[in-house]
Scaffold this motif. Structure first.
Motif, PDB file in Angstrom:
ATOM      1  N   TYR A 254      52.800  44.162  45.620  1.00 12.41           N
ATOM      2  CA  TYR A 254      52.353  43.471  46.832  1.00 12.41           C
ATOM      3  C   TYR A 254      52.010  42.017  46.534  1.00 12.41           C
ATOM      4  O   TYR A 254      52.251  41.135  47.358  1.00 12.41           O
ATOM      5  CB  TYR A 254      51.141  44.186  47.438  1.00 12.41           C
ATOM      6  N   ASN A 255      51.470  41.762  45.352  1.00 11.06           N
ATOM      7  CA  ASN A 255      51.197  40.375  44.964  1.00 11.06           C
ATOM      8  C   ASN A 255      52.493  39.574  44.906  1.00 11.06           C
ATOM      9  O   ASN A 255      52.534  38.409  45.335  1.00 11.06           O
ATOM     10  CB  ASN A 255      50.496  40.333  43.605  1.00 11.06           C
ATOM     11  N   GLU A 259      53.359  36.259  47.170  1.00  4.69           N
ATOM     12  CA  GLU A 259      53.846  34.996  46.630  1.00  4.69           C
ATOM     13  C   GLU A 259      55.115  34.553  47.351  1.00  4.69           C
ATOM     14  O   GLU A 259      55.291  33.365  47.655  1.00  4.69           O
ATOM     15  CB  GLU A 259      54.108  35.135  45.131  1.00  4.69           C
ATOM     16  N   GLU A 260      55.988  35.501  47.644  1.00  2.02           N
ATOM     17  CA  GLU A 260      57.213  35.169  48.372  1.00  2.02           C
ATOM     18  C   GLU A 260      56.903  34.802  49.818  1.00  2.02           C
ATOM     19  O   GLU A 260      57.561  33.948  50.409  1.00  2.02           O
ATOM     20  CB  GLU A 260      58.179  36.351  48.301  1.00  2.02           C
ATOM     21  N   ARG A 261      55.869  35.457  50.386  1.00  2.00           N
ATOM     22  CA  ARG A 261      55.476  35.139  51.759  1.00  2.00           C
ATOM     23  C   ARG A 261      54.942  33.715  51.847  1.00  2.00           C
ATOM     24  O   ARG A 261      55.241  32.993  52.806  1.00  2.00           O
ATOM     25  CB  ARG A 261      54.408  36.133  52.241  1.00  2.00           C
ATOM     26  N   VAL A 262      54.176  33.309  50.837  1.00  5.09           N
ATOM     27  CA  VAL A 262      53.687  31.925  50.792  1.00  5.09           C
ATOM     28  C   VAL A 262      54.856  30.967  50.646  1.00  5.09           C
ATOM     29  O   VAL A 262      54.905  29.912  51.288  1.00  5.09           O
ATOM     30  CB  VAL A 262      52.688  31.746  49.625  1.00  5.09           C
ATOM     31  N   ALA A 263      55.821  31.332  49.808  1.00  2.00           N
ATOM     32  CA  ALA A 263      56.973  30.466  49.581  1.00  2.00           C
ATOM     33  C   ALA A 263      57.784  30.278  50.854  1.00  2.00           C
ATOM     34  O   ALA A 263      58.325  29.191  51.103  1.00  2.00           O
ATOM     35  CB  ALA A 263      57.858  31.044  48.482  1.00  2.00           C
ATOM     36  N   ALA A 302      46.292  36.845  53.339  1.00  2.00           N
ATOM     37  CA  ALA A 302      45.955  36.750  51.924  1.00  2.00           C
ATOM     38  C   ALA A 302      47.111  36.110  51.172  1.00  2.00           C
ATOM     39  O   ALA A 302      48.263  36.200  51.584  1.00  2.00           O
ATOM     40  CB  ALA A 302      45.656  38.136  51.361  1.00  2.00           C
ATOM     41  N   THR A 303      46.793  35.476  50.070  1.00  2.00           N
ATOM     42  CA  THR A 303      47.825  34.823  49.263  1.00  2.00           C
ATOM     43  C   THR A 303      48.004  35.490  47.908  1.00  2.00           C
ATOM     44  O   THR A 303      48.930  35.156  47.175  1.00  2.00           O
ATOM     45  CB  THR A 303      47.475  33.341  49.041  1.00  2.00           C
ATOM     46  N   SER A 304      47.118  36.446  47.557  1.00  2.00           N
ATOM     47  CA  SER A 304      47.257  37.126  46.267  1.00  2.00           C
ATOM     48  C   SER A 304      46.625  38.507  46.326  1.00  2.00           C
ATOM     49  O   SER A 304      45.696  38.757  47.100  1.00  2.00           O
ATOM     50  CB  SER A 304      46.606  36.311  45.144  1.00  2.00           C
ATOM     51  N   CYS A 305      47.156  39.412  45.496  1.00  2.00           N
ATOM     52  CA  CYS A 305      46.586  40.750  45.325  1.00  2.00           C
ATOM     53  C   CYS A 305      46.535  41.008  43.823  1.00  2.00           C
ATOM     54  O   CYS A 305      47.575  41.212  43.180  1.00  2.00           O
ATOM     55  CB  CYS A 305      47.439  41.806  46.030  1.00  2.00           C
TER      56      CYS A 305
END
Length: 372
Positions: A254-255, A259-263, A302-305
């Motif tokens: 999920y993390n 990260e890809e979602r932020v990108a 959220a940006t990280s897990c």
């Protein structure tokens, strides 16, 4: 015979209600109440707790769990950070699990919220009589739900099948891990292929380490922050577990997605990824589930897990021969489900601690969070 074993994975979350409220368990929304005083610190992170091997061993609480939750609940009986319990356990009702957690941890939980019924064959938890259940499920699959007919092993569309627990092993009171529902699935998959010559196909695989589970857990965390009227967004999630193949794999998976979602939301990052890979396929499309849940919560995602591994359950550092713990993890036998690809990076925890109390201390230190 649709609707066989019609269960759904439980995502458990304790609320911040007063101790006098009735204990319960949540399956969709959190339902927190009250407001946050401006004089108290507002967290920018949420905690996702596994249960078996982290908080309890069978019916016995792990001593560190009580110590950890003393730091997570204030004098008014409210959680100082958003908390969600993410478990693959299916051996009791959600209400029963809520009552157990309330008693063990000494904190209240909120009422059960019913989830929609799933019209499919749903495999939820390992049965007591494996032979009988394996026979029944194979009968259902090979007759397309019509148990009055004989098996049809050729050119027959398979009934929709969902599996809600992929744990090969889990930790109870015994000294060694016990067979989990993932082991039952291994048996079912091999029997089905032995009879039909075809791979058993799943409509969906749910529960840890599936991303869907963490999508929903994040949604619950953000719901809690919104209902407590905390102004600061929850940007970090910490997943605490004892199983490399479910808890750690799922959190890291999920993390990677986050990260890809932020990108995707950063044109420069997207261009960098495309340049590095030569293809836009490295950037996945926006998930429908994101747009659905994010539209209900006007809060940043959220940006990280971050994954935190405890040594009180399935993972036993003393059983490994080499001194380098990370090396041991990368060289381990993959116990994940058949349909998940083994990636050594996904089973490497961000942190390894002795127990859940150390995990909470570590997270507070990382976040520079001092509860009042």
């Amino acid at each position: 015979m649709r609707g066989l074993l019609p269960f759904y994975r439980g995502l458990y979350t304790l609320s911040n209600r007063q101790a006098s409220r009735k204990a319960g368990i949540v399956g969709s929304r959190c339902g927190l109440c009250g407001t946050q005083s401006n004089s108290k610190p507002q967290p920018r992170f949420g905690l996702l707790f596994d249960i078996d091997g982290v908080l309890v061993r069978g019916r016995m609480p792990i001593p560190a769990a009580t110590k950890a939750f003393e730091k997570l609940v204030d004098s008014q009986g409210q959680f100082v950070v958003p908390v969600v319990f993410v478990t693959n356990a299916g051996n009791c009702l959600r209400q029963t699990k809520a009552d157990q957690l309330s008693h063990i941890l000494g904190v209240p939980s909120n009422p059960v919220v019913s989830l929609p019924k799933i019209e499919a064959v749903v495999l939820f938890g390992e049965p007591i009589r494996w032979e009988t259940n394996l026979q029944l499920i194979v009968d259902v699959l090979l007759t397309n739900g019509n148990l009055g007919s004989s098996h049809q092993t050729q050119n027959t569309p398979q009934l929709h099948l969902l599996a809600c627990n992929m744990d090969l092993m889990w930790m109870a009171e015994a000294h060694s891990p016990r067979f989990g529902h993932g082991t039952f699935l291994v048996c079912l998959e091999n029997i089905y292929k032995k009879i039909t010559g075809k791979d058993l196909k799943y409509e969906a695989l749910m529960g840890k380490p599936s991303e869907l589970t963490y999508h929903f857990a994040e949604y619950l965390i953000r719901s809690q922050a919104m209902q407590r009227q905390w102004e600061l967004p929850v940007t970090s999630l910490y997943a605490i577990g004892d199983n490399l193949m479910t808890d750690i794999y799922g959190a890291n998976l999920y993390n990677r997605y986050l990260e890809e979602r932020v990108a995707r939301k950063n044109p420069k990052a997207v261009a960098k990824m495309v340049s590095a890979t030569g293809s836009t396929t490295a950037v996945p499309r926006e998930e429908e589930i994101d747009s659905l849940w994010e539209s209900e919560l006007a809060l940043p995602s959220a940006t990280s897990c971050k994954s935190v591994l405890v040594c009180t359950g399935v993972y036993n550092p003393n059983a490994e021969v080499p001194s380098d713990a990370n090396h041991c993890i990368k060289e381990t036998v993959f116990h994940g489900h058949r349909d998940f690809i083994f990636d050594p990076g996904l089973v490497e925890p961000g942190h390894i601690v002795q127990d859940v109390a150390e995990a909470v201390d570590l997270i507070f230190e990382q976040e520079k969070f001092v509860p009042q």
